[in-house]
Design an enzyme around this catalytic site. Structure first.
Site, PDB file in Angstrom:
ATOM      1  N   ASN A  69      56.214  51.119  33.406  1.00  0.00           N
ATOM      2  CA  ASN A  69      55.823  50.075  32.464  1.00  0.00           C
ATOM      3  C   ASN A  69      54.521  50.446  31.774  1.00  0.00           C
ATOM      4  O   ASN A  69      53.729  51.231  32.311  1.00  0.00           O
ATOM      5  CB  ASN A  69      55.573  48.752  33.206  1.00  0.00           C
ATOM      6  CG  ASN A  69      56.781  48.282  33.977  1.00  0.00           C
ATOM      7  OD1 ASN A  69      57.827  48.006  33.397  1.00  0.00           O
ATOM      8  ND2 ASN A  69      56.661  48.202  35.295  1.00  0.00           N
ATOM      9  N   HIS A  80      39.798  39.897  40.242  1.00  0.00           N
ATOM     10  CA  HIS A  80      39.003  40.900  39.547  1.00  0.00           C
ATOM     11  C   HIS A  80      37.553  40.928  39.991  1.00  0.00           C
ATOM     12  O   HIS A  80      37.070  40.028  40.666  1.00  0.00           O
ATOM     13  CB  HIS A  80      39.126  40.742  38.028  1.00  0.00           C
ATOM     14  CG  HIS A  80      38.427  39.539  37.486  1.00  0.00           C
ATOM     15  ND1 HIS A  80      39.011  38.299  37.433  1.00  0.00           N
ATOM     16  CD2 HIS A  80      37.191  39.379  36.965  1.00  0.00           C
ATOM     17  CE1 HIS A  80      38.174  37.432  36.908  1.00  0.00           C
ATOM     18  NE2 HIS A  80      37.044  38.058  36.624  1.00  0.00           N
ATOM     19  N   ASP A  82      33.455  41.528  39.017  1.00  0.00           N
ATOM     20  CA  ASP A  82      32.431  41.377  37.979  1.00  0.00           C
ATOM     21  C   ASP A  82      31.282  42.329  38.288  1.00  0.00           C
ATOM     22  O   ASP A  82      30.706  42.286  39.385  1.00  0.00           O
ATOM     23  CB  ASP A  82      31.841  39.953  37.977  1.00  0.00           C
ATOM     24  CG  ASP A  82      32.753  38.928  37.319  1.00  0.00           C
ATOM     25  OD1 ASP A  82      33.878  39.272  36.919  1.00  0.00           O
ATOM     26  OD2 ASP A  82      32.327  37.756  37.223  1.00  0.00           O
ATOM     27  N   HIS A  86      28.187  42.624  33.200  1.00  0.00           N
ATOM     28  CA  HIS A  86      28.961  41.504  32.652  1.00  0.00           C
ATOM     29  C   HIS A  86      28.031  40.411  32.101  1.00  0.00           C
ATOM     30  O   HIS A  86      28.385  39.708  31.167  1.00  0.00           O
ATOM     31  CB  HIS A  86      29.860  40.944  33.752  1.00  0.00           C
ATOM     32  CG  HIS A  86      30.691  39.763  33.371  1.00  0.00           C
ATOM     33  ND1 HIS A  86      31.352  39.659  32.170  1.00  0.00           N
ATOM     34  CD2 HIS A  86      30.984  38.621  34.047  1.00  0.00           C
ATOM     35  CE1 HIS A  86      32.012  38.517  32.120  1.00  0.00           C
ATOM     36  NE2 HIS A  86      31.786  37.860  33.237  1.00  0.00           N
TER      37      HIS A  86
HETATM   38 MN    MN Z   1      34.929  37.732  35.763  1.00  0.00          MN
END
Ligand code: MN
Length: 266
Positions: A69, A80, A82, A86
């Site tokens: 894919n 997720h 950070d 960020h």
């Molecule tokens: Mn985040």
């Protein structure tokens, strides 16, 4: 040049303990899929794209012997990581992006603070310094460079609408208050802060001072965030080791990742 080193008894024991179940591996990761809730900002702001996936071939005329894919997503999608870059408070720190964070800082002991009862009663629940001190009275002081994980059982909300939990006043999800975020950085030297909801800050975090205090204090001090975690209810309060390496995106601000916890077995 490779250097021959003696075997480490610790690593030898680790492999043996994994093999016979004295150490178990718990997956703290949500499955990446288009339906999984994505962070939504006010419409005038840039948006982080949700996960998309398109089949390239599946043992067919496009590729008779193979399946694969293409996928795309924003850096802050699904379970997720950070990175300090960020947030504006961490933008000038050294080694502040996912490709430059020293890799030894991606593994650390986990302290799991159970706020599930309070967060079930109040979706806007803010974890406080008092919660941490109460936890420490029972389980001991949070060691330096630990992942502090706020258990809320928010991951059990499998309906995306309930997971996002928006109403006319905005998003309502639990997180830490400003005082405890600062306390964990300055007085407990944590590695990072993890949550089950869509942000390390509460849904109403913008209304705290400073706004989004967990992002502000963590990233300003070079610490990390994990969000959209699951299975925190399967971890002991202490004694687990969390392994959380993000993708090595050049100057990336974060990335989806697989988060694993090693926990004492039988
Ligand atoms: Mn985040």
């Amino acid at each position: 040049m490779s250097t021959a080193t003696a075997a480490s008894p610790t690593l030898t024991a680790l492999v043996a303990d994994l093999l016979d179940g004295r150490i178990r591996v718990v997956d703290l990761t949500q499955t990446l899929a288009p339906e999984f809730p994505q962070i939504v900002l006010p419409p005038e702001m840039g948006q982080c794209l949700p996960f998309r996936i398109e089949e390239v071939s599946r043992y067919d005329e496009r590729g008779p012997g193979w399946y694969w894919n293409n996928f795309s997503c924003g850096e802050h999608t699904g379970t997720h990581f950070d990175a300090p870059i960020h947030w504006i408070s961490g933008r000038d720190l050294p080694n502040n992006a996912v490709d430059t964070i020293p890799v030894e800082r991606l593994i650390g002991p986990a302290c799991v603070i159970d706020c599930s009862k309070a967060a079930t009663a109040d979706p806007d629940y803010l974890m406080t310094k008092a919660d941490v001190l109460r936890w420490e009275a029972e389980h001991g002081r949070i060691p330096p460079r630990a992942w502090v994980l706020m258990r809320t059982d928010w991951s059990k909300r499998t309906d995306p609408v309930e997971y996002q939990n928006f109403d006319e006043t905005g998003q309502h999800t639990p997180g830490p208050d400003a005082e405890v975020a600062r306390f964990l950085v300055e007085e407990r030297d944590l590695l990072g802060f993890g949550t089950e909801a869509i942000g390390t800050d509460a849904g109403q975090g913008f209304h705290q001072r400073p706004p989004y205090p967990c992002h502000y204090y963590m990233h300003g001090a070079g610490r990390y965030g994990l969000q959209c975690l699951t299975n925190l209810d399967l971890l002991p309060p202490t004694g687990a080791v969390v392994i959380a390496p993000p993708l090595k995106i050049r100057q990336g601000s974060g990335s989806p990742l697989r988060v694993l916890a090693l926990v004492p077995g039988r």
